[in-house]
Design an enzyme around this catalytic site. Structure first.
Site, mmCIF file in Angstrom:
data_model
loop_
_atom_site.group_PDB
_atom_site.id
_atom_site.type_symbol
_atom_site.label_atom_id
_atom_site.label_comp_id
_atom_site.label_asym_id
_atom_site.label_seq_id
_atom_site.Cartn_x
_atom_site.Cartn_y
_atom_site.Cartn_z
ATOM 1 N N GLU A 87 27.049 93.961 -116.443
ATOM 2 C CA GLU A 87 25.781 94.529 -115.941
ATOM 3 C C GLU A 87 24.696 94.361 -117.018
ATOM 4 O OE1 GLU A 87 25.781 95.200 -112.872
ATOM 5 O OE2 GLU A 87 27.804 95.870 -112.360
ATOM 6 N N GLN A 89 22.063 92.813 -117.054
ATOM 7 C CA GLN A 89 20.645 92.882 -116.618
ATOM 8 C C GLN A 89 20.036 94.236 -116.932
ATOM 9 O OE1 GLN A 89 23.207 92.736 -114.440
ATOM 10 N NE2 GLN A 89 23.048 94.447 -113.017
HETATM 11 C C1 LIG Z 1 19.195 93.291 -106.876
HETATM 12 C C2 LIG Z 1 19.272 94.575 -107.627
HETATM 13 C C3 LIG Z 1 20.497 95.126 -107.952
HETATM 14 N N1 LIG Z 1 20.548 96.301 -108.626
HETATM 15 C C4 LIG Z 1 21.858 96.883 -108.962
HETATM 16 C C5 LIG Z 1 22.822 97.043 -107.818
HETATM 17 C C6 LIG Z 1 24.174 97.021 -108.517
HETATM 18 O O1 LIG Z 1 24.461 98.338 -108.968
HETATM 19 C C7 LIG Z 1 23.918 96.095 -109.722
HETATM 20 C C8 LIG Z 1 24.490 94.711 -109.536
HETATM 21 O O2 LIG Z 1 25.883 94.785 -109.594
HETATM 22 P P1 LIG Z 1 26.851 93.543 -109.217
HETATM 23 O O3 LIG Z 1 28.112 93.899 -109.957
HETATM 24 O O4 LIG Z 1 26.217 92.295 -109.728
HETATM 25 O O5 LIG Z 1 27.004 93.549 -107.753
HETATM 26 O O6 LIG Z 1 22.508 96.004 -109.864
HETATM 27 C C9 LIG Z 1 19.401 96.926 -109.025
HETATM 28 O O7 LIG Z 1 19.443 97.990 -109.670
HETATM 29 N N2 LIG Z 1 18.188 96.405 -108.700
HETATM 30 C C10 LIG Z 1 18.078 95.249 -108.017
HETATM 31 O O8 LIG Z 1 16.937 94.806 -107.740
#
Ligand SMILES: Cc1cn([C@H]2C[C@H](O)[C@@H](COP(=O)(O)O)O2)c(=O)[nH]c1=O
Ligand SMILES: Nc1ncnc2c1ncn2[C@@H]1O[C@H](COP(=O)(O)OP(=O)(O)O)[C@@H](O)[C@H]1O
Length: 215
Positions: A87, A89
């Site tokens: 995670e 990002q």
């Molecule tokens: C597009 C998007 C996603 N998220 C969040 C939703 C999930 O909790 C994670 C992604 O998890 P994965 O293991 O890759 O499925 O990110 C978000 O907070 N905001 C967004 O725009």
């Protein structure tokens, strides 16, 4: 040479599964990893995959210095032969710089996993920094598919199945949640048109427009 690798893709393309496989293969050979995560759906301090596997991880806090965390761990006699950050990002850009420093100054491989763009198709700040700093960016080979069958390249946020474009960048959630807030992966064409599986089905089912009778 140790590397900073960014494994990237849409939601639900197998990133966490790959992270767990990398962890399994290395620990099976006696190596010890440091696993970071943030806001995993399975809860605090967990790295989980939709295939059902889960492992414990260090839950990263807003202002946590990841390089200092590693140095402290090593100075206490701990081992860290590699680092996994899931995670990614959700990490701050400064924390990505700290991971790069782990590679360069401590000589430890760092494998980061995350989605590149948000529901508005804008880069997450942490992902942007990873693209800027990573030695390699790897796109996962198992492609997630849009409802139309094309490769899914974008993440949509949905409410009741309909795509929304307003809201906070971070809302933890999952795919296949038709009710409430959920997510759906789409190809670019259908993300641009805001066409989810539900709205495409509704469009197909709606009766043809009747011709307007001329006066
Ligand atoms: C597009 C998007 C996603 N998220 C969040 C939703 C999930 O909790 C994670 C992604 O998890 P994965 O293991 O890759 O499925 O990110 C978000 O907070 N905001 C967004 O725009
Ligand atoms: N019941 C299932 N049977 C087989 N594979 C599944 C099943 N459920 C999920 N998967 C696989 O797991 C992938 C999601 O894995 P996960 O690591 O949780 O994704 P990510 O971390 O990228 O969001 C799906 O794309 C699919 O390939």
């Amino acid at each position: 040479m140790p590397e900073l690798v960014f494994f990237s893709g849409t939601m639900d393309c197998g990133k966490s599964t790959l992270a767990l496989q990398i962890e399994h293969n290395r620990s099976a050979r006696g190596l010890q990893g440091m696993i970071f995560t943030r806001d995993d759906r399975a809860g605090e301090g967990k790295l989980s995959s939709r295939l059902g596997l889960v492992t414990d991880a260090v839950e990263v806090a807003d202002d946590q210095d990841l390089y200092a965390h590693l140095v402290h761990h090593l100075s206490q006699g701990g081992r860290a032969d590699y680092v996994i950050a899931d995670e990614a990002q959700f990490l701050a850009p400064g924390q990505i710089d700290q991971l790069a420093r782990v590679v360069d100054d401590l000589g430890v491989d760092v494998f980061a996993f995350g989605i590149t763009t948000d529901f508005r198709s804008k880069l997450f700040p942490g992902s942007q920094r990873l693209v800027e700093l990573a030695d390699r960016v790897e796109v996962l080979q198992v492609e997630a598919l849009c409802w139309c069958g094309a490769r899914a390249t974008h993440n949509a946020r949905t409410i009741g199945g309909e795509m929304v474009v307003e809201g906070a960048q971070v809302v933890v959630g999952d795919v296949n949640q038709a009710e409430d807030i959920g997510y759906e992966v789409l190809c670019r064409r259908h993300h641009r048109r805001r066409m989810t599986a539900a709205t495409a089905r509704a469009g197909a089912l709606s009766p043809d427009v009747l011709p307007i009778a001329s006066a």
